[in-house]
Every structure is written in structure tokens, then in C-alpha cells.
Design a protein around this motif. Structure first.
Motif, PDB file in Angstrom:
ATOM      1  N   PRO A  71       0.821  -1.219   0.000  1.00 24.62           N
ATOM      2  CA  PRO A  71       0.000   0.000   0.000  1.00 24.62           C
ATOM      3  C   PRO A  71       0.853   1.268   0.000  1.00 24.62           C
ATOM      4  N   LYS A  72       1.352   1.608  -1.154  1.00 22.85           N
ATOM      5  CA  LYS A  72       2.186   2.791  -1.294  1.00 22.85           C
ATOM      6  C   LYS A  72       1.635   3.689  -2.384  1.00 22.85           C
ATOM      7  N   ALA A  73       1.954   4.977  -2.287  1.00 17.92           N
ATOM      8  CA  ALA A  73       1.526   5.913  -3.316  1.00 17.92           C
ATOM      9  C   ALA A  73       2.151   5.534  -4.654  1.00 17.92           C
ATOM     10  N   GLY A  74       1.376   5.671  -5.713  1.00 19.76           N
ATOM     11  CA  GLY A  74       1.871   5.368  -7.048  1.00 19.76           C
ATOM     12  C   GLY A  74       1.061   4.316  -7.758  1.00 19.76           C
ATOM     13  N   GLY A  75       0.270   3.525  -7.034  1.00 16.61           N
ATOM     14  CA  GLY A  75      -0.630   2.564  -7.655  1.00 16.61           C
ATOM     15  C   GLY A  75       0.075   1.606  -8.598  1.00 16.61           C
ATOM     16  N   SER A  76      -0.493   1.439  -9.782  1.00 11.93           N
ATOM     17  CA  SER A  76       0.016   0.453 -10.741  1.00 11.93           C
ATOM     18  C   SER A  76       1.487   0.683 -11.055  1.00 11.93           C
ATOM     19  N   TYR A  77       1.898   1.930 -11.145  1.00 15.29           N
ATOM     20  CA  TYR A  77       3.310   2.209 -11.398  1.00 15.29           C
ATOM     21  C   TYR A  77       4.181   1.557 -10.327  1.00 15.29           C
ATOM     22  N   TYR A  78       3.820   1.748  -9.078  1.00 11.60           N
ATOM     23  CA  TYR A  78       4.629   1.230  -7.968  1.00 11.60           C
ATOM     24  C   TYR A  78       4.727  -0.290  -8.049  1.00 11.60           C
ATOM     25  N   TYR A  79       3.598  -0.966  -8.313  1.00 10.16           N
ATOM     26  CA  TYR A  79       3.591  -2.419  -8.333  1.00 10.16           C
ATOM     27  C   TYR A  79       4.393  -2.958  -9.506  1.00 10.16           C
ATOM     28  N   VAL A  80       4.207  -2.380 -10.691  1.00 16.84           N
ATOM     29  CA  VAL A  80       4.943  -2.840 -11.867  1.00 16.84           C
ATOM     30  C   VAL A  80       6.435  -2.584 -11.684  1.00 16.84           C
ATOM     31  N   ASN A  81       6.782  -1.438 -11.141  1.00 15.67           N
ATOM     32  CA  ASN A  81       8.186  -1.108 -10.934  1.00 15.67           C
ATOM     33  C   ASN A  81       8.842  -2.091  -9.971  1.00 15.67           C
ATOM     34  N   ARG A  82       8.121  -2.473  -8.915  1.00 13.74           N
ATOM     35  CA  ARG A  82       8.681  -3.415  -7.948  1.00 13.74           C
ATOM     36  C   ARG A  82       8.760  -4.834  -8.515  1.00 13.74           C
ATOM     37  N   ALA A  83       7.761  -5.229  -9.293  1.00 10.72           N
ATOM     38  CA  ALA A  83       7.721  -6.603  -9.792  1.00 10.72           C
ATOM     39  C   ALA A  83       8.571  -6.808 -11.045  1.00 10.72           C
ATOM     40  N   LEU A  84       8.475  -5.881 -11.989  1.00  9.44           N
ATOM     41  CA  LEU A  84       9.108  -6.064 -13.291  1.00  9.44           C
ATOM     42  C   LEU A  84      10.353  -5.211 -13.487  1.00  9.44           C
ATOM     43  N   GLY A  85      10.621  -4.291 -12.564  1.00  7.69           N
ATOM     44  CA  GLY A  85      11.827  -3.490 -12.651  1.00  7.69           C
ATOM     45  C   GLY A  85      11.612  -2.130 -13.275  1.00  7.69           C
ATOM     46  N   PRO A  86      12.626  -1.261 -13.200  1.00  9.04           N
ATOM     47  CA  PRO A  86      12.472   0.119 -13.649  1.00  9.04           C
ATOM     48  C   PRO A  86      12.279   0.293 -15.146  1.00  9.04           C
ATOM     49  N   PHE A  87      12.652  -0.691 -15.957  1.00 11.75           N
ATOM     50  CA  PHE A  87      12.388  -0.581 -17.401  1.00 11.75           C
ATOM     51  C   PHE A  87      10.881  -0.471 -17.632  1.00 11.75           C
ATOM     52  N   PHE A  88      10.141  -1.445 -17.114  1.00  8.73           N
ATOM     53  CA  PHE A  88       8.685  -1.395 -17.250  1.00  8.73           C
ATOM     54  C   PHE A  88       8.092  -0.324 -16.339  1.00  8.73           C
ATOM     55  N   GLY A  89       8.773  -0.046 -15.228  1.00 12.37           N
ATOM     56  CA  GLY A  89       8.316   1.035 -14.358  1.00 12.37           C
ATOM     57  C   GLY A  89       8.329   2.373 -15.062  1.00 12.37           C
ATOM     58  N   SER A  90       9.350   2.608 -15.881  1.00  9.71           N
ATOM     59  CA  SER A  90       9.414   3.855 -16.640  1.00  9.71           C
ATOM     60  C   SER A  90       8.281   3.936 -17.656  1.00  9.71           C
ATOM     61  N   ILE A  91       7.999   2.815 -18.336  1.00 10.64           N
ATOM     62  CA  ILE A  91       6.917   2.796 -19.319  1.00 10.64           C
ATOM     63  C   ILE A  91       5.583   3.088 -18.642  1.00 10.64           C
ATOM     64  N   VAL A  92       5.303   2.390 -17.552  1.00 14.56           N
ATOM     65  CA  VAL A  92       4.020   2.536 -16.873  1.00 14.56           C
ATOM     66  C   VAL A  92       3.923   3.880 -16.161  1.00 14.56           C
ATOM     67  N   GLY A  93       5.015   4.317 -15.538  1.00 15.45           N
ATOM     68  CA  GLY A  93       4.983   5.602 -14.851  1.00 15.45           C
ATOM     69  C   GLY A  93       4.666   6.755 -15.783  1.00 15.45           C
ATOM     70  N   TRP A  94       5.419   6.813 -16.880  1.00 10.11           N
ATOM     71  CA  TRP A  94       5.147   7.861 -17.865  1.00 10.11           C
ATOM     72  C   TRP A  94       3.786   7.661 -18.510  1.00 10.11           C
ATOM     73  N   GLY A  95       3.411   6.384 -18.750  1.00  2.59           N
ATOM     74  CA  GLY A  95       2.109   6.118 -19.362  1.00  2.59           C
ATOM     75  C   GLY A  95       0.954   6.543 -18.477  1.00  2.59           C
TER      76      GLY A  95
END
Length: 800
Positions: A71-95
């Protein structure tokens, strides 16, 4: 500057979280999209809304598990970044940020249209402003909502509650009266099922609201209960409303008339409210004309539309700012954004940045349809990766992931698999039309089976931007943390003889340094008197990959004999040092990998390696040492022995700093001093820059240094020992440490950096000490918790 992560206050209960999501989802979808949906698919657009709701329900279930687990701020970005790494985190965060800012601009332009042309029919001063007036109204409201979010979450939530409850009342009245009038549908699916499928992508922008709840997870009270309830309720409620509104609308007004209206729901309300005049005509002193009742109904829905667009934009700006904040916290964006306001406790810079982008999109005149479809596209990309993240986290099962809500066993992995497939299917439908396109290249004509759409092109550019941003900026700054490798090859619990054994692994290769390394390993083992301690001496014979291991052992008798001599000497040294020792003789194509395997097999707590003190080509510390100290899951100590034997060292210095691994170095030094029989002394040294140019500069710096040393002793748990302290005031830390080290026999330093081995294993200061000091230098770090890389996982699973 403090290294402590700043947190957002938990101000949102279930009602606030629910209304934040619901406010977005009953916005423009209710009041604008019936016109477009009816034109594309007729009454069958009800199916489009229902399918969109089901796709969102799948995503809500996955997000509920992820959000209660993290339960952290950032929602889907936070979860994808933690699970799949910053490569996908960058895609989802910017998306996500792009999707929410596009959606915010879409809602604000809708606000301007409803406020001026819509209410202009009833309020003369609002009529006749044209497109410029709509843009100005949208800009003004966007700026106001940005200010409200800047000021504080509680104020935002109070506004959201009032608006959403009003909207729910209006929609329920619309549906109730509409059902009473008896809608009649003649032809349900006039344009065919392909049109129904195409309409799913068009209307999906209405379903991104529950994501707003997840992005505010860090601010929600009791997230294990309120998060899943709020997200699921925020999907189910508006889905039923959408289907009902389309049923009433397409059954009350002819499709061509409905499709031609800029205020379709107001047009329907005018029709269904007219019978209300007859229903109250029996009351005394009451005379209501049907036209008047119809106008009142239409006005009510127009006011509702104005409120809905404000509610939607408000929730989207809030959510976008949280994603922005989370990206800054993870160093995918500049850390400047990672600031919480001292008074308002909001991520004010992230909110301001989001507001500026929203205003820019409005100001440059991006089309309303384009804004909505781009928002939908980016969120479908996000949700597809969210479903993948659930599967990765389930299989990797990190210690930090313990969700209070899990997708029920009967629905797992059906929900994430079908959810991801559904997202991809809608994305494909949005990205291309299934009609051939001819591209002329010079004199050659190439016929493509599909034609890309504008929204597909824009979405692809945004995804490409996220990828480019990762490689150009975030890759060097954001910590690599993908759990995909751990998911591909889940680790089983290691088998150990006794659960309380403290194990130190010592690779031995040089008979001249073997005894000193074992002495230091024994000191570490002896310090753990509460556990069954042991040292494991391992020697690896490295074999070329072109040669089989058994073949090499059969023909390299001399190397095998030398290996056995080293291990026999280790056993003799262990007897002198009074420590339990096991030996491991290994043949491998990769020495570093073999040592890591021993560490994993024995569940080692500490690995201690010798180092020659010189850098090697293509390696930071050496081809064997780099992978071990870079990836060992336990404490790692690197020893560069000086001209004197370790047993002769009597004056020990620890470089006392504030880094995360400084306590590890202090503990290693304390262990050696405690085990030494010659009453060795321990000194904690800290280097401080001068404070100012005033007379008390040195005194002030000395006080700071003393505080750092005292805090280090507390963190390391060595305050029970007798030790000296020394603070050196200097502008050149490396030179000061090297000069001070000349007065000691052994120097201990903790790693100052975490990250890929190629960047440096321990950091510039410890490595400078190792290179510039003649005495024995010991560099230490704590366990490496970097998740397994995909390449390592594939090697583990398929490499035998």
C-alpha cells in the motif's frame, strides 16, 4: 539531508476512496459518451460498456491484491516497478502520468463545453462565448483544481464527496424515471458485433477511475479492507449505471437524434421528465407544463455534467500527482519532485507539475476525442502489465509481499491471464483498423494487412518515450529490482543442518594468505556464541568451458593435489583457531558462480574473500570477486592483506560514516578485536568538512563527527566495547583517511554504494583506501537484496 523516505498522511477512509474512484468513472462516460457509443454501436453499446466493466473488474481484482500487499503511493506504477523493474516502471509511470493528464484535460474541456454552450441556454451571460470561451473556462477550472489538490487531501476529499453523492442521486433519478417511461428498443445491434468491439476502446476512458484509488493507497486508512472494497465497488457501481443509461437513452430517443446531440443525456432527460408534470398535476395549487418539467430535467443533467467533469478532473489530477511523486521517489524522475510540503503535507511540486502539463494540453488545443482515447490506451498498457506483476509476485514470493487480500484460488491464475489477454485485445483493436494499407517505398509498393490509427501511433510514441527515458536517464539512477528472474526460477528454502548455525564461507586459493583469512573468518564465527558457528573453506578448480569437468579432474592430477593440500592446511589452521570447519572442493567453469552456489547451498551468513588490491581489465575487483561481492545474499567482506600478518595487527581503525554498510564494517572490526589475544585497540575515525569560516568551525565539525561516530556505534551494537574516537576536519575526505590510516595496522571501511558491479562494488572512498594504503584493508557490506536477473533465472532453471 535526511535519507529517510517521506510519507504521505493517511487521511482517506472507505467513503473518500470510493468516491475518488467513482467520481472519475461516472464523469464524462455518463454525460458525453452516449452520443458517440450510440452512433458507433446503437443499443448494443450496452455490451461495450459491460465488457469494458468486466475488463476493469479483472484489473481491480489484481490491483486489490497488489495494493494490499504494497500500500504505497503510485498505484500500478509502484507495483509494476517493484515486480518487473524500472524498465517497465518507466513505461508505466510515464504512461499513467500521460494518461491521467490527458484525461484531466479531456474532462476540463468537457467542463467548458457544458458550462458555456450547455448552461448558456438557460443563463444568457454564458451564451455565445465560442471555442475561446470554452478553452478559457477549462484553463481556469484546471488551475483551480490544481490549487485545491496543492492545498491538501482532506479538502479534496470533502469536495469529492459532495459532488459524487449529488451525481449518484441525479443518475438514479434519471434511471428510475427512464424505466417508468418504458424505453423501447427496436433494433439492438444495427452495426454488427465488430462495431461493438470497436466501441469498447472508445468508451474505456470511463473505467480508469478505480486506478485513482490505488495511486492514493499510501493515504488510505486500513488499506487491507478499504482498498479492495473501494476498487471493486467503484467498478461495479458505474458499470451498472452505464448499461442502464444506454438502455434508457437508446430506448427513449432515436439513434440518429441521440448521435447528433452535444448534450445527449440532457436531451433524454427532457423527454423522460415531461411525464412528471402530469404526475403532480393532481396536487392543489400546482401547475407544471410538460415542457417546463422537461427543461428542468435537462438543466439538472447539465448541472450534473458540469459537476461530473469537475469531479473526474479533480480525481485525475490528484492521482497523476501521486504517480509523479512515486516516480521521483524511485529516482525514475528527478528527486526534486520527491518533496512533501511542510505545512500541507502534499507532494506540492508533483501536483504543480501535473497541473502545468494539463494546462498545456488544454492550451494547445488537443482534440477531445484524442485526449480520451490516448488516456484509455495508456491505461490498458498499464493494466496488462499489472496482471503480469501479480503472477510474478505470486511466484517470486518476496518477503515484503504479504497481501491481506488475494485473488481467490478458484480465480487464480484465470483472472490475471484473461485480464492481460483482454487488455492486449482491446489495445490491438484501438491501434489498427483491419483494412489493408499500401506504403510506397521508391518504386516498390508494400501492402500491410492493417492500417495504424492515430491513437495507436500516439500511444506507441508515449511507450517509446518511456523506454528512451529509461535508457537515457533512469537506468543509471533507479535501482534494478526486477523479480522476473525469481518468478522464472523460484528459490526453495535452503537445507541446513541446524537452523541456528552461523556460517562463514572462505574461498581459499593462496597458501600464503589462507591462514590470515581463516583467522578473520574464525573471529566472525566466535562472535556468535549464541549460534552453532562454523567456517566453510572452499577451493574451486576452474575448467575451460570447452572441457568437461570430469575430464579435467581425470587429467589434472597436479591441480587436484594442490587443491587438497590447500584444504588440508585449512583444516589444520582451524584446529589452531578452535573453530569448526568444513571443506568444499569444487570444479567449475565459473569460479564466482561456484562460490555463490556454495553460499546458497549452505545458507551462509558471511563470505570473506582475499583481494590482491589491483583492478583487473574489464572487472572492478577481479573476475572471481566481482560476482561474489556483487550478488552474495549474505554479508560480504573483502580483505587486502598488508605486509604484516593479520595476527600481528594491534591497532585497528574503522572509517565511521553514515552509509548503510558502515555498521557492518564496525562489527567486523569489533569481532576481530574481541578475538585477538594481544589486546588490540579499536578506533572509530570520521572525516568532516569545515562547517563555516567562523572561529568555531572546527569545533562545530568535530561535534558533528562525534555524533556520527556515536550513532554508528549504536547502529553496529558495539557500545559495550572500549574504543577510541577521532574526528579529522578536512575538505579532502580520501586524502584525510589515507593519511590517518598510516598510524594503524588494519583499516576497515563499509561500502558506500549499492548497484551493479560494473559501476563499482564498494564506492570510491573504500576503494581509494584499498589502493592507497599499505596496511591490511578490509571492506565490508551487508547482504545484497537485489532480485535475481532474468538471465540468472534462465541460467538457474535451464542451465542444469
Amino acid at each position: 539531508m535526511s535519507n529517510t523516505d517521506q510519507e504521505l498522511a493517511r487521511d482517506l477512509g472507505f467513503l473518500e476512496a470510493y468516491t475518488i474512484g467513482l467520481g472519475t468513472m461516472i464523469g464524462a462516460g455518463i454525460f458525453v459518451l452516449p452520443k458517440i457509443a450510440a452512433e458507433q454501436a446503437g443499443p448494443a453499446s450496452m455490451v461495450s460498456f459491460f465488457v469494458g466493466g468486466m475488463v476493469s473488474l479483472f484489473a481491480a481484482l489484481s490491483l486489490s491484491e497488489l495494493a494490499t500487499g504494497m500500500p504505497k503511493a503510485g498505484g500500478s506504477y509502484y507495483y509494476v516497478n517493484r515486480a518487473l523493474g524500472p524498465f517497465f516502471g518507466s513505461i508505466v509511470g510515464w504512461g499513467m502520468w500521460a494518461g491521467l493528464t490527458f484525461a484531466s484535460a479531456f474532462y476540463m474541456i468537457g467542463f467548458g463545453q457544458y458550462l458555456l454552450p450547455g448552461l448558456g441556454e438557460y443563463v444568457g451571460v454564458l451564451a455565445g462565448w465560442g471555442d475561446l470561451g470554452i478553452t478559457v473556462a477549462a484553463l481556469a477550472m484546471a488551475a483551480l483544481l490544481t490549487a485545491v489538490n496543492y492545498y491538501g487531501v482532506k479538502e479534496t476529499s470533502a469536495l469529492q464527496n459532495v459532488i459524487v453523492l449529488t451525481l449518484v442521486g441525479l443518475v438514479l433519478a434519471f434511471l428510475g424515471l427512464g424505466a417508468v417511461t418504458g424505453p423501447t428498443i427496436t433494433e439492438f445491434n444495427p452495426n454488427g458485433w465488430p462495431a461493438v468491439a470497436a466501441t469498447i476502446g472508445t468508451v474505456y476512458v470511463t473505467f480508469i477511475g478505480f486506478e485513482v484509488i490505488a495511486t492514493s493507497a499510501e493515504e488510505i486508512k486500513n488499506p487491507s479492507r478499504n482498498l479492495p472494497l473501494a476498487m471493486i465497488a467503484a467498478v461495479v457501481t458505474p458499470t451498472l449505471m452505464y448499461v442502464g443509461v444506454m438502455f434508457v437513452s437508446t430506448g427513449t430517443i432515436d439513434i440518429p437524434v441521440l448521435a447528433g446531440s452535444d448534450v445527449p443525456v440532457a436531451l433524454v432527460a427532457r423527454e423522460i421528465f415531461q411525464p412528471l408534470a402530469g404526475a403532480v398535476s393532481w396536487l392543489p395549487f400546482v401547475s407544471v407544463q410538460p415542457a417546463t418539467a422537461g427543461s428542468v430535467g435537462a438543466l439538472a443533467m447539465i448541472v450534473g455534467a458540469v459537476l461530473a467533469t469537475v469531479s473526474s478532473a479533480n480525481a485525475s489530477i490528484l492521482s497523476a500527482a501521486r504517480v509523479n511523486f512515486a516516480m521521483g521517489r524511485d529516482k525514475i524522475l528527478v528527486n526534486w519532485l520527491n518533496e512533501v510540503h511542510d505545512r500541507f503535507r502534499t507532494p506540492y511540486r508533483a501536483i504543480a507539475a501535473t497541473g502545468v502539463i494539463t494546462l498545456l494540453l488544454i492550451g494547445i488545443g488537443v482534440g477531445v476525442g484524442t485526449l480520451a482515447e490516448v488516456a484509455s490506451f495508456m491505461y490498458l498498457v498499464t493494466y496488462a502489465l499489472v496482471h503480469v506483476s501479480v503472477v510474478v509476485l505470486r511466484r517470486a514470493n518476496p518477503d515484503t509481499y504479504d497481501p491481506a487480500f488475494r485473488i481467490p484460488a478458484v480465480l487464480y491464475p484465470v483472472v490475471p491471464v484473461l485480464g492481460a489477454a483482454a487488455c492486449v485485445a482491446v489495445l490491438v483493436q484501438m491501434s489498427v483498423t483491419f483494412s489493408p494499407m499500401t506504403i510506397g517505398v521508391a518504386s516498390v509498393a508494400v501492402v500491410l494487412p492493417v492500417t495504424p490509427t492515430p491513437v495507436g501511433a500516439i500511444g506507441t510514441v508515449l511507450v517509446a518515450f518511456g523506454i528512451a527515458w529509461y535508457y537515457c536517464y533512469a537506468r543509471a539512477r533507479a535501482p534494478s529490482q526486477s523479480l522476473v528472474g525469481d518468478a522464472l526460477a523460484p528459490s526453495s528454502s535452503p537445507d541446513t543442518d541446524t537452523p541456528d548455525t552461523y556460517t562463514v564461507v572462505v574461498p581459499v586459493a593462496n597458501p600464503d594468505t589462507e591462514h590470515d583469512l581463516l583467522r578473520m573468518a574464525a573471529a566472525s564465527a566466535h562472535a556468535h556464541t549464541d549460534a552453532h558457528a562454523e567456517v566453510i573453506a572452499v577451493n574451486v578448480i576452474e575448467v575451460p568451458r570447452q572441457t568437461s569437468l570430469s575430464q579435467d579432474l581425470a587429467f589434472e592430477e597436479e591441480r587436484v593435489e594442490r587443491q587438497q593440500e590447500l584444504l588440508d592446511a585449512a583444516s589444520a589452521a582451524a584446529a589452531d583457531l578452535d573453530v569448526r570447519l568444513r571443506t568444499r572442493a569444487v570444479a567449475s567453469h565459473d569460479t564466482g558462480a561456484a562460490i555463490l552456489d556454495v553460499i546458497e547451498d549452505t545458507a551462509a551468513d558471511h563470505v570473506l574473500l582475499g583481494w590482491g588490491g589491483t583492478r583487473r581489465r574489464d572487472h572492478v575487483l577481479g573476475s572471481t570477486i566481482d560476482p561474489v561481492v556483487g550478488h552474495a545474499s549474505c554479508d560480504a567482506t573483502l580483505v587486502r592483506l598488508g605486509p604484516a600478518a593479520a595476527g600481528d595487527a594491534s591497532d585497528i581503525m574503522v572509517l565511521a560514516g553514515e552509509g548503510p554498510h558502515a555498521p557492518v564494517a564496525a562489527r567486523r572490526a569489533a569481532e576481530f578485536v574481541a578475538a585477538d589475544e594481544t589486546d588490540a585497540s579499536l578506533t572509530l575515525l570520521n572525516v568532516q568538512p569545515p562547517a563555516d569560516d567562523d572561529d568555531d568551525a572546527d569545533a562545530s565539525a568535530t561535534e558533528r563527527g562525534a555524533a556520527v561516530i556515536d550513532a554508528l556505534a549504536e547502529r553496529a551494537g558495539i557500545k559495550y566495547m572500549t574504543y577510541d574516537t577521532e574526528v579529522v576536519v578536512s575538505t579532502d575526505t580520501e586524502a584525510a583517511v589515507i593519511d590517518a590510516a598510516a598510524d594503524f595496522d588494519m583499516v576497515y571501511a563499509g561500502a558506500t554504494r549499492s548497484g551493479p558491479v560494473s559501476q563499482a562494488v564498494f564506492g570510491s572512498i573504500p576503494e581509494a583506501v584499498g589502493a592507497g594504503v599499505d596496511q591490511t584493508v578490509v571492506m565490508a557490506r551487508g547482504p545484497d537484496n537485489t532480485p535475481m536477473s532474468v538471465r540468472d533465472a534462465i541460467t538457474r532453471r535451464f542451465g542444469g
